[in-house]
Motif scaffolding. Structure first.
Motif, PDB file in Angstrom:
ATOM      1  N   ALA A  20     -18.107 -22.790  13.259  1.00 42.36           N
ATOM      2  CA  ALA A  20     -18.918 -21.271  12.715  1.00 42.36           C
ATOM      3  C   ALA A  20     -17.706 -20.674  12.568  1.00 42.36           C
ATOM      4  N   PHE A  21     -17.002 -19.974  11.783  1.00 47.34           N
ATOM      5  CA  PHE A  21     -15.552 -18.827  11.712  1.00 47.34           C
ATOM      6  C   PHE A  21     -16.390 -17.752  11.624  1.00 47.34           C
ATOM      7  N   TRP A  22     -15.191 -17.219  11.793  1.00 42.47           N
ATOM      8  CA  TRP A  22     -16.039 -15.267  11.726  1.00 42.47           C
ATOM      9  C   TRP A  22     -14.664 -14.559  10.971  1.00 42.47           C
ATOM     10  N   CYS A  23     -15.257 -13.550  10.061  1.00 41.75           N
ATOM     11  CA  CYS A  23     -14.028 -12.718   9.676  1.00 41.75           C
ATOM     12  C   CYS A  23     -14.482 -11.406   9.574  1.00 41.75           C
ATOM     13  N   ASN A  24     -13.237 -10.962  10.294  1.00 44.19           N
ATOM     14  CA  ASN A  24     -13.989  -8.439  10.276  1.00 44.19           C
ATOM     15  C   ASN A  24     -13.108  -8.233   9.019  1.00 44.19           C
ATOM     16  N   PRO A  25     -13.036  -7.661   8.345  1.00 44.89           N
ATOM     17  CA  PRO A  25     -12.057  -6.989   7.051  1.00 44.89           C
ATOM     18  C   PRO A  25     -11.773  -5.985   7.062  1.00 44.89           C
ATOM     19  N   ILE A  26     -11.001  -5.640   6.406  1.00 42.48           N
ATOM     20  CA  ILE A  26     -10.785  -4.002   6.765  1.00 42.48           C
ATOM     21  C   ILE A  26     -11.280  -3.759   6.177  1.00 42.48           C
ATOM     22  N   SER A  27     -11.948  -2.688   7.035  1.00 41.05           N
ATOM     23  CA  SER A  27     -12.840  -1.241   6.823  1.00 41.05           C
ATOM     24  C   SER A  27     -12.611  -1.021   6.150  1.00 41.05           C
ATOM     25  N   GLY A  28     -13.832  -0.786   5.003  1.00 40.07           N
ATOM     26  CA  GLY A  28     -13.836  -0.128   3.554  1.00 40.07           C
ATOM     27  C   GLY A  28     -13.538  -1.169   2.524  1.00 40.07           C
ATOM     28  N   ASN A  30     -15.177  -3.263   0.181  1.00 41.82           N
ATOM     29  CA  ASN A  30     -16.593  -4.306  -0.130  1.00 41.82           C
ATOM     30  C   ASN A  30     -16.507  -5.152  -0.362  1.00 41.82           C
ATOM     31  N   THR A  31     -14.889  -6.318  -0.866  1.00 40.06           N
ATOM     32  CA  THR A  31     -15.423  -7.207  -1.360  1.00 40.06           C
ATOM     33  C   THR A  31     -14.470  -8.718  -0.358  1.00 40.06           C
ATOM     34  N   LEU A  32     -15.350  -9.177  -0.015  1.00 34.69           N
ATOM     35  CA  LEU A  32     -14.589 -10.438   0.946  1.00 34.69           C
ATOM     36  C   LEU A  32     -14.903 -12.350   0.902  1.00 34.69           C
ATOM     37  N   TYR A  33     -14.340 -12.367   0.305  1.00 35.54           N
ATOM     38  CA  TYR A  33     -13.548 -13.823   0.280  1.00 35.54           C
ATOM     39  C   TYR A  33     -13.745 -14.650   1.829  1.00 35.54           C
ATOM     40  N   TRP A  34     -13.696 -16.237   1.300  1.00 38.17           N
ATOM     41  CA  TRP A  34     -13.830 -17.010   1.953  1.00 38.17           C
ATOM     42  C   TRP A  34     -12.786 -17.995   1.433  1.00 38.17           C
ATOM     43  N   TYR A  35     -12.213 -18.477   1.417  1.00 39.66           N
ATOM     44  CA  TYR A  35     -10.699 -20.032   0.717  1.00 39.66           C
ATOM     45  C   TYR A  35     -10.537 -20.954   1.738  1.00 39.66           C
ATOM     46  N   LEU A  36     -10.394 -22.050   0.909  1.00 38.54           N
ATOM     47  CA  LEU A  36     -10.359 -23.061   1.504  1.00 38.54           C
ATOM     48  C   LEU A  36      -8.531 -23.525   1.071  1.00 38.54           C
ATOM     49  N   GLN A  37      -8.422 -24.141   2.509  1.00 36.95           N
ATOM     50  CA  GLN A  37      -6.524 -23.558   2.358  1.00 36.95           C
ATOM     51  C   GLN A  37      -6.727 -25.717   3.110  1.00 36.95           C
ATOM     52  N   LEU A  91      -9.245 -19.595   5.739  1.00 39.78           N
ATOM     53  CA  LEU A  91      -8.751 -18.182   5.441  1.00 39.78           C
ATOM     54  C   LEU A  91     -10.103 -17.416   4.964  1.00 39.78           C
ATOM     55  N   CYS A  92      -9.656 -15.662   5.103  1.00 42.62           N
ATOM     56  CA  CYS A  92     -10.438 -14.922   4.624  1.00 42.62           C
ATOM     57  C   CYS A  92      -9.604 -13.786   4.142  1.00 42.62           C
ATOM     58  N   ALA A  93     -10.215 -12.845   2.924  1.00 38.31           N
ATOM     59  CA  ALA A  93      -9.187 -12.338   2.914  1.00 38.31           C
ATOM     60  C   ALA A  93     -10.626 -10.720   2.592  1.00 38.31           C
ATOM     61  N   SER A  94      -9.790 -10.048   2.338  1.00 41.01           N
ATOM     62  CA  SER A  94     -10.856  -8.642   1.712  1.00 41.01           C
ATOM     63  C   SER A  94     -10.215  -7.446   0.444  1.00 41.01           C
ATOM     64  N   SER A  95     -10.399  -7.465  -0.188  1.00 39.13           N
ATOM     65  CA  SER A  95     -10.275  -5.775  -1.535  1.00 39.13           C
ATOM     66  C   SER A  95     -10.920  -5.326  -1.165  1.00 39.13           C
ATOM     67  N   LEU A  96     -10.274  -4.268  -1.455  1.00 43.90           N
ATOM     68  CA  LEU A  96     -11.042  -2.997  -1.837  1.00 43.90           C
ATOM     69  C   LEU A  96     -12.385  -2.933  -2.590  1.00 43.90           C
ATOM     70  N   ASN A  97     -12.293  -3.145  -3.744  1.00 46.57           N
ATOM     71  CA  ASN A  97     -13.224  -4.026  -4.936  1.00 46.57           C
ATOM     72  C   ASN A  97     -12.567  -5.373  -5.650  1.00 46.57           C
ATOM     73  N   SER A  98     -13.220  -5.637  -6.503  1.00 54.41           N
ATOM     74  CA  SER A  98     -13.305  -7.381  -6.544  1.00 54.41           C
ATOM     75  C   SER A  98     -13.217  -6.362  -8.654  1.00 54.41           C
ATOM     76  N   PHE A 106      -5.463 -11.122   3.215  1.00 56.62           N
ATOM     77  CA  PHE A 106      -5.568 -12.301   4.238  1.00 56.62           C
ATOM     78  C   PHE A 106      -5.707 -12.004   5.827  1.00 56.62           C
ATOM     79  N   GLY A 107      -6.281 -12.405   6.119  1.00 50.23           N
ATOM     80  CA  GLY A 107      -6.358 -13.122   7.815  1.00 50.23           C
ATOM     81  C   GLY A 107      -5.798 -14.305   7.842  1.00 50.23           C
ATOM     82  N   SER A 108      -5.370 -14.329   8.951  1.00 50.70           N
ATOM     83  CA  SER A 108      -4.263 -15.565   9.767  1.00 50.70           C
ATOM     84  C   SER A 108      -4.849 -16.983   9.360  1.00 50.70           C
TER      85      SER A 108
END
Lengths: 115, 113
Positions: A20-28, A30-37, A91-98, A106-108
């Motif tokens: 299992a992998f965990w991700c905490n996005p930037i506060s606020g 709304n959109t969260l992504y999981w990417y495979l690299q 990779l986990c990423a977040s954005s304000l919206n979509s 992106f996270g590390s």
């Protein structure tokens, strides 16, 4: 401002084990992504969340992969059971919206090695 | 289907010289185009984007990119390269109103002293 936080940074498991992998996005955000690299490749979208709703999971191998985003904040991506071919960086990423043109933060990443 | 191509696996340039990292795209309609940079053991970082307007967009760290609709290209440029610019660069795109980024395979930039 804290960035996108992912853990663990590295994970080594044997095939057929769960992970299992965990991700905490930037506060606020709304959109969260999981990417495979994969090595030598660009990131490929696995799943996108708008708050707690998965709005695009067409690329997620649902027989072994699952994800959740409880309360529309943190997210967990799980693989059960893992296969050798799952070795990659997640990779986990977040954005304000979509809305179009939003930049992603992106996270590390979590580097998974399946032995 | 959307696609992004980065024809060069690696670009080598001497410090102080101009650099160009190439990107071409295949996106229906009007594309939204991005460049991201990835340093070792770090996540991708946003450099710049093109949505509409001036074909030359400026971004972080002195980078700029030129949108060319007729050639479906979005090349990344910098007038004077620094050793610290050495990293992996990704071009990405999505079509209007559809926030699903497609990334290229990446180009490794190596700037020698």
């Amino acid at each position: 401002e804290a960035g996108v936080v992912q853990s663990p940074r590295y994970k080594i498991i044997e095939k057929k084990q769960p992970v299992a992998f965990w991700c905490n996005p930037i506060s606020g955000h709304n959109t969260l992504y999981w990417y495979l690299q994969n090595l030598g490749q660009g990131p490929e979208l696995l799943i996108r969340y708008e708050n707690e709703e998965a709005v695009d999971d067409s690329q997620l191998p649902k027989d072994r992969f699952s994800a959740e985003r409880l309360k529309g904040v943190d997210s967990t991506l799980k693989i059960q059971p893992a296969e050798l071919g799952d070795s990659a960086v997640y990779l986990c990423a977040s954005s304000l919206n979509s809305r179009g043109g939003e930049k992603l933060f992106f996270g590390s990443g979590t580097q998974l090695s399946v032995l | 289907a959307q696609s992004v191509a980065q024809p060069e696996d690696q670009v080598n340039v001497a410090e102080g010289n101009p650099l160009t990292v190439k990107c071409t795209y295949s996106v229906s309609g009007n594309p939204y185009l991005f460049w991201y940079v990835q340093y070792p053991n770090r996540g991708l970082q946003f450099l710049l984007k093109y949505i509409t307007g001036d074909n030359l967009v400026k971004g972080s760290y002195g980078f700029e990119a030129e949108f060319n609709k007729s050639q479906t290209s979005f090349h990344l440029k910098k007038p004077s390269a620094l050793v610290s610019d050495s990293a992996l660069y990704f071009c990405a795109a999505h079509k209007t109103g559809f926030q699903k980024l497609v990334f290229g395979t990446g180009t490794r930039l190596l700037v020698s002293p």
